[in-house]
Design an enzyme around this catalytic site. Structure first.
Site, mmCIF file in Angstrom:
data_model
loop_
_atom_site.group_PDB
_atom_site.id
_atom_site.type_symbol
_atom_site.label_atom_id
_atom_site.label_comp_id
_atom_site.label_asym_id
_atom_site.label_seq_id
_atom_site.Cartn_x
_atom_site.Cartn_y
_atom_site.Cartn_z
ATOM 1 C CD GLU A 96 -12.859 11.843 15.907
ATOM 2 O OE1 GLU A 96 -12.167 12.141 16.913
ATOM 3 O OE2 GLU A 96 -12.490 12.083 14.753
ATOM 4 C CD GLU B 57 -12.560 14.892 11.698
ATOM 5 O OE1 GLU B 57 -11.369 14.650 11.987
ATOM 6 O OE2 GLU B 57 -13.444 15.043 12.543
ATOM 7 C CD1 TRP C 237 -9.873 18.218 10.873
ATOM 8 C CD2 TRP C 237 -11.941 18.688 11.561
ATOM 9 N NE1 TRP C 237 -9.766 18.631 12.162
ATOM 10 C CE2 TRP C 237 -11.030 18.935 12.616
ATOM 11 C CE3 TRP C 237 -13.303 18.941 11.768
ATOM 12 C CZ2 TRP C 237 -11.438 19.409 13.852
ATOM 13 C CZ3 TRP C 237 -13.700 19.403 13.009
ATOM 14 C CH2 TRP C 237 -12.779 19.634 14.032
ATOM 15 C CD GLU D 94 -7.441 19.824 15.129
ATOM 16 O OE1 GLU D 94 -7.728 18.674 15.508
ATOM 17 O OE2 GLU D 94 -8.134 20.471 14.325
#
Length: 450
Positions: free
Chosen positions: A221, A363, A410, A417
């Site tokens: 990402e 994901e 995921w 997180e």
């Protein structure tokens, strides 16, 4: 070895709720819930069904974790793991909604054998995990640095156990968790020196694990990290310039949709595919956008083997070019677009469209807010419904010609997180330091039944 740059379609900063969830339970007083046995839950919602017969025979089903979110600190002393940028950033008050520390989440580093057992029970073909740079080189990554033998041995054992169980290892090298020392020394990704250090680290991993790991992700990402780390304070180092939020008459158009996609997706994929940034970015950002030399452009062009997508949310794009002033500069301002899950009439977005490269859905998952009752946290009916809907739609897309080779759920377990801490749980197994086992949830049975 196959190369893969890991990109995401991620819910952006200004589409997130500004209201933090309620206080997370005090894990020190929680009693472990009863373990849910795989196979206990219903097959699929509404008496419907989908299984592997709906997918090509070569299709890969997997699950994933990331070191920064799921490894925890592990039973190692301080010299065997350096602080990552998230270890340091999470210690700042109010950075993480529930004050959770990444060192206290997942405990996968110590419990990997137990977690691989869950993978085997679920019937996963593959496991995508990341390696912690801060363990491989806890002290330095200069060209003559020696990799940490204990960390190499640990990941060797994990990889060998996966292969023994018939599970293909897939590895991510960087997930927004490089050593804090690189930030302190030269501001991390803002310096070209980062490239040299990353090459040393990557080559050490290739040398140690490349004879068994055939699928590699370089960056996890990067588009999401760049915007949240340098245009907001939601990821370290949190280097952003605050501007006033714009409000006014918004409108939809195909032009603004393309512009938003260029800023979120084309920012990384266009250079890797065509050797240059999208035209709309060059127009909107001007001289503030770096340029590539002819040599760099040639090296970048068509430099990926297949595409990995983190599919989180499709979004509407709303034009804000008539609202922002030319003096309001920054990543989220430059695109002159806001994105939202809902259209102007409040209707949730429907289907989206992608081109057709060879790809893996690297994901996909559904977050559920933490409950005070740990037994309630074992009930993830919403995630069951999500996986059913998502996988059913994916099978239809493949039958319609989409070249998708695999999907990774995921995540294997609850984890850190980032700025949400443990307030939002994505795991198909439950995990906190207060629980002595990683307990599979109903969604684990859903994955098992595919």
């Amino acid at each position: 070895m196959r190369r893969l740059l890991f990109l995401s379609l991620f819910l952006p900063l200004h589409a997130l709720s500004s209201s933090p969830p309620g206080c997370l339970f005090d894990s020190s007083v929680v009693s472990p819930p009863g373990r849910l046995h795989l196979g206990d839950a219903a097959d699929f919602p509404n008496n419907t069904h989908i299984d592997r017969s709906y997918f090509p025979s070569h299709f890969i089903f997997g699950a994933l974790t990331l070191a920064v979110k799921h490894e925890g600190y592990g039973s190692v002393n301080a010299t065997e793991k350096a602080d990552s940028i998230w270890d340091v950033y999470a210690r700042i008050n109010s950075t993480v909604l529930d004050s959770t520390q990444p060192s206290n989440c997942g405990d996968h580093y110590d419990r990997y054998k137990e977690d691989i057992e869950i993978l085997e029970q679920i019937g996963m073909d593959a496991y995508w995990f990341s390696i912690a740079w801060t363990r491989i080189f806890p002290n330095d990554t200069v060209p003559n640095a020696t990799a940490n033998a204990d960390a190499i041995a640990h990941y060797n054992e994990l990889i060998d156990l996966l292969l023994e169980k018939g599970i293909e290892p897939h590895v991510t090298l960087w997930a927004g968790d490089h050593p804090q020392a690189l930030e302190d020394e030269y501001h991390g990704l803002l310096s070209a020196r980062f490239i040299d250090d990353f090459v040393v680290y990557a080559n050490a991993c290739f040398a140690a694990f490349g004879n068994r790991v055939k699928f590699w992700i370089t960056l996890d990402e990067p588009n999401d990290y760049a915007s949240l780390a340098y245009a907001s304070t939601q990821s370290p180092p949190g280097r952003c310039r605050i501007t006033m939020a714009a409000e006014g008459p918004y409108r939809h158009s195909s032009l603004v949709q393309m512009r938003a996609q260029d800023f979120y997706f084309g920012w990384f994929m266009d250079p890797l595919s065509f050797g240059d940034y999208p035209k709309s970015m060059k127009t909107m950002v001007g001289p503030r956008l770096p340029s590539f030399t002819p040599t760099q452009a040639a090296e970048l062009r068509a430099s990926w083997d297949f595409l990995g997508l983190n599919v989180v949310s499709a979004m509407y794009a709303i034009d804000t070019s008539s609202v922002y002033q030319d003096t309001e500069l920054g990543y989220f301002q430059d695109m002159r677009a806001n994105v939202t899950d809902y259209d102007l009439d409040g209707v949730a977005i429907g289907e989206g469209t992608l081109d057709n490269p060879t790809m893996y859905i690297t994901e996909t998952g559904w977050g559920i807010a933490s409950a005070l009752d740990m037994g309630e946290n074992l009930n993830d009916t919403a995630r069951v419904q999500y996986f059913h809907s998502d996988y059913a739609t994916l099978s239809e897309a493949i039958r319609d010609g989409g070249d998708v080779r695999g999907v990774f759920a995921w995540s294997l377990m609850d984890g850190f997180e980032l700025f949400q801490g443990l307030a939002n749980r994505f795991g198909s197994s439950n995990s906190t330091l207060a629980i002595t086992t990683h307990s599979p949830l109903a969604s684990a049975t859903t994955l098992q039944n595919v």
